[in-house]
Design an enzyme around this catalytic site. Structure first.
Site, PDB file in Angstrom:
ATOM      1  N   HIS A 180      35.689  37.226  37.749  1.00 31.69           N
ATOM      2  CA  HIS A 180      35.110  38.534  38.075  1.00 31.69           C
ATOM      3  C   HIS A 180      34.915  38.735  39.578  1.00 31.69           C
ATOM      4  CE1 HIS A 180      31.058  36.484  38.028  1.00 31.69           C
ATOM      5  NE2 HIS A 180      30.841  37.370  38.983  1.00 31.69           N
ATOM      6  N   ASP A 211      35.878  33.487  32.209  1.00 32.06           N
ATOM      7  CA  ASP A 211      35.584  33.919  33.580  1.00 32.06           C
ATOM      8  C   ASP A 211      35.954  32.797  34.543  1.00 32.06           C
ATOM      9  OD1 ASP A 211      34.697  35.374  35.718  1.00 32.06           O
ATOM     10  OD2 ASP A 211      32.555  35.121  35.290  1.00 32.06           O
ATOM     11  N   GLY A 225      25.946  36.957  44.261  1.00 32.06           N
ATOM     12  CA  GLY A 225      26.492  36.247  45.406  1.00 32.06           C
ATOM     13  C   GLY A 225      26.713  34.778  45.133  1.00 32.06           C
ATOM     14  N   SER A 282      27.944  33.846  42.249  1.00 31.77           N
ATOM     15  CA  SER A 282      29.043  33.838  41.283  1.00 31.77           C
ATOM     16  C   SER A 282      30.200  32.967  41.757  1.00 31.77           C
ATOM     17  CB  SER A 282      29.556  35.259  41.061  1.00 31.77           C
ATOM     18  OG  SER A 282      28.608  36.038  40.383  1.00 31.77           O
TER      19      SER A 282
END
Length: 390
Positions: A174, A228, A326, A328
């Site tokens: 993502h 993801d 942030g 991620s």
């Protein structure tokens, strides 16, 4: 007489076509000639899908244009033969269901690795050096999280990542909303970074992206974060990958589908927002300790559709530590036998350090084969450094 002549001409044309096709088959780059190459005729994947003919798949596979068959092959020395299949109107790679008796032992010689780069046997080592006080966590020097990668779009920081091999960073899908259509030239990766608004040339190593691979089953059209995961292949201005230093190291990958017990404490790290509702990133690298919880427990807080077998959940002590925007793509690493193994990728959650809202992570050990297929590094994804049970 004319009819006989037409038949003769047609026969000659067919023979010429067969000869050209046979010549193409002989030149098929997939089929090799060494004794370790699979040369059988299996054409079904482990998921039961029929393989496409190699010369019928999209233009990006032009090197296969002389391959007229649809048999499983292993042109890139993956962990097992594979082929291209149609899935949801897309072409994807899948491993094949090869009977054990048909497999020949792989005898490819080991590739020498420069001594200044981490290998699968030197990963997961670090130097602990906590400085002061992610949400509820501690400011940390990069030497204690030397696999930490900072991903930038232009001059703007977007996500974290984890160095898993000298040329490869693992992060979240993502982080790249355009998927595999991302304009890679706009992105860069910096390793060894203590703070995203400071530069320390003695510690940092800067790279551009030479390849981006977003998991083909990650769905950008929904808010479901299954699969993801993305891989970044990095290269420096001198053509070299990451050099091993105290501030730049690789994290180890655990064995396929292995999972630590509920209650095990692990580290998360990132440069994300340091308070709920904050507008600025932490700037300084921070780490926090979180506790693994079971999927059943996690589904008490989220629905079963939101948390599935490809995810894992963790919470801070008293719900006070968590990842935030942030962070991620950054690592969830767990120490086993004094070695740090990457078990999770920071993926999603509701709010930050909010009570009864665990952090959710992509479960890395479900993807060893996928990582190996795209990196061509079966030794790194085998998890050989993980302690073996007696």
């Amino acid at each position: 007489m004319m009819s006989i002549l037409r038949i003769l001409l047609l026969t000659c044309a067919l023979s010429l076509t067969d000869a050209i096709k046979k010549q193409g088959e002989d030149e098929c780059v997939l089929d090799g000639r060494n004794e370790s190459t699979y040369r059988g005729k299996v054409s079904v994947t482990i998921n039961g899908r029929m393989c496409e003919k190699w010369n019928s798949i999209p233009k990006r596979y032009t090197s296969f244009r002389n391959c007229y068959h649809n048999y499983c092959r292993n042109p890139d020395n993956s962990i097992k033969p594979w082929c291209i299949v149609r899935k949801r109107n897309r072409y994807v790679r899948e491993y094949c269901d090869i009977p054990r008796m048909e497999m020949k032992p792989t005898k490819s010689p080991p590739t020498p690795v420069p001594s200044n780069q981490d290998t699968e046997s030197t990963c997961g080592e670090r130097r602990l050096n906590r400085i002061t006080k992610i949400i509820g966590g501690s400011r940390s020097s990069v030497e204690s999280q030397p696999w930490m990668a900072a991903i930038f779009r232009g001059n703007g920081f977007i996500c974290g990542g984890t160095l898993i091999a000298p040329c490869w960073v693992l992060t979240a899908a993502h982080c790249f909303p355009d998927g595999n259509n991302t304009k890679q030239k706009k992105y860069s990766v910096i390793l060894g970074k203590n703070a995203i608004n400071e530069t320390n040339s003695a510690k940092e190593q800067r790279f551009k992206l030479s390849k981006l691979v977003v998991h083909e089953d990650y769905d950008y059209t929904t808010e479901n974060y299954t699969h993801d995961m993305a891989l970044l292949k990095i290269v420096g201005s001198n053509g070299q990958c990451a050099v091993r230093t105290n501030s730049v190291r690789t994290a180890c990958l655990p064995p396929f589908q292995l999972m630590l017990p509920t209650g095990f404490y692990c580290d998360i790290a990132g440069y994300g927002r340091h308070q709920k509702g904050g507008f600025e990133y932490s700037r300084h690298l921070k780490k926090a300790e979180v506790k693994l919880i079971s999927r059943d427990s996690c589904q008490n807080y989220y629905s079963k559709d939101e948390v599935n077998e490809n995810m894992l959940c963790a919470t801070g002590r008293d719900w006070e530590e968590d990842a935030c925007q942030g962070d991620s793509g950054g690592p969830l690493v767990c120490e086993v036998n004094h070695t740090m193994f990457l078990f999770g990728i920071i993926s999603w959650g509701k709010e930050c350090a909010e009570r009864l809202n665990p952090g959710v992570y992509t479960k890395v050990t479900n993807y060893n084969h996928w990582i190996s297929m795209h990196t061509g590094l079966p030794a790194y994804t085998a998890g050989s450094k993980y302690p073996q049970k007696d």
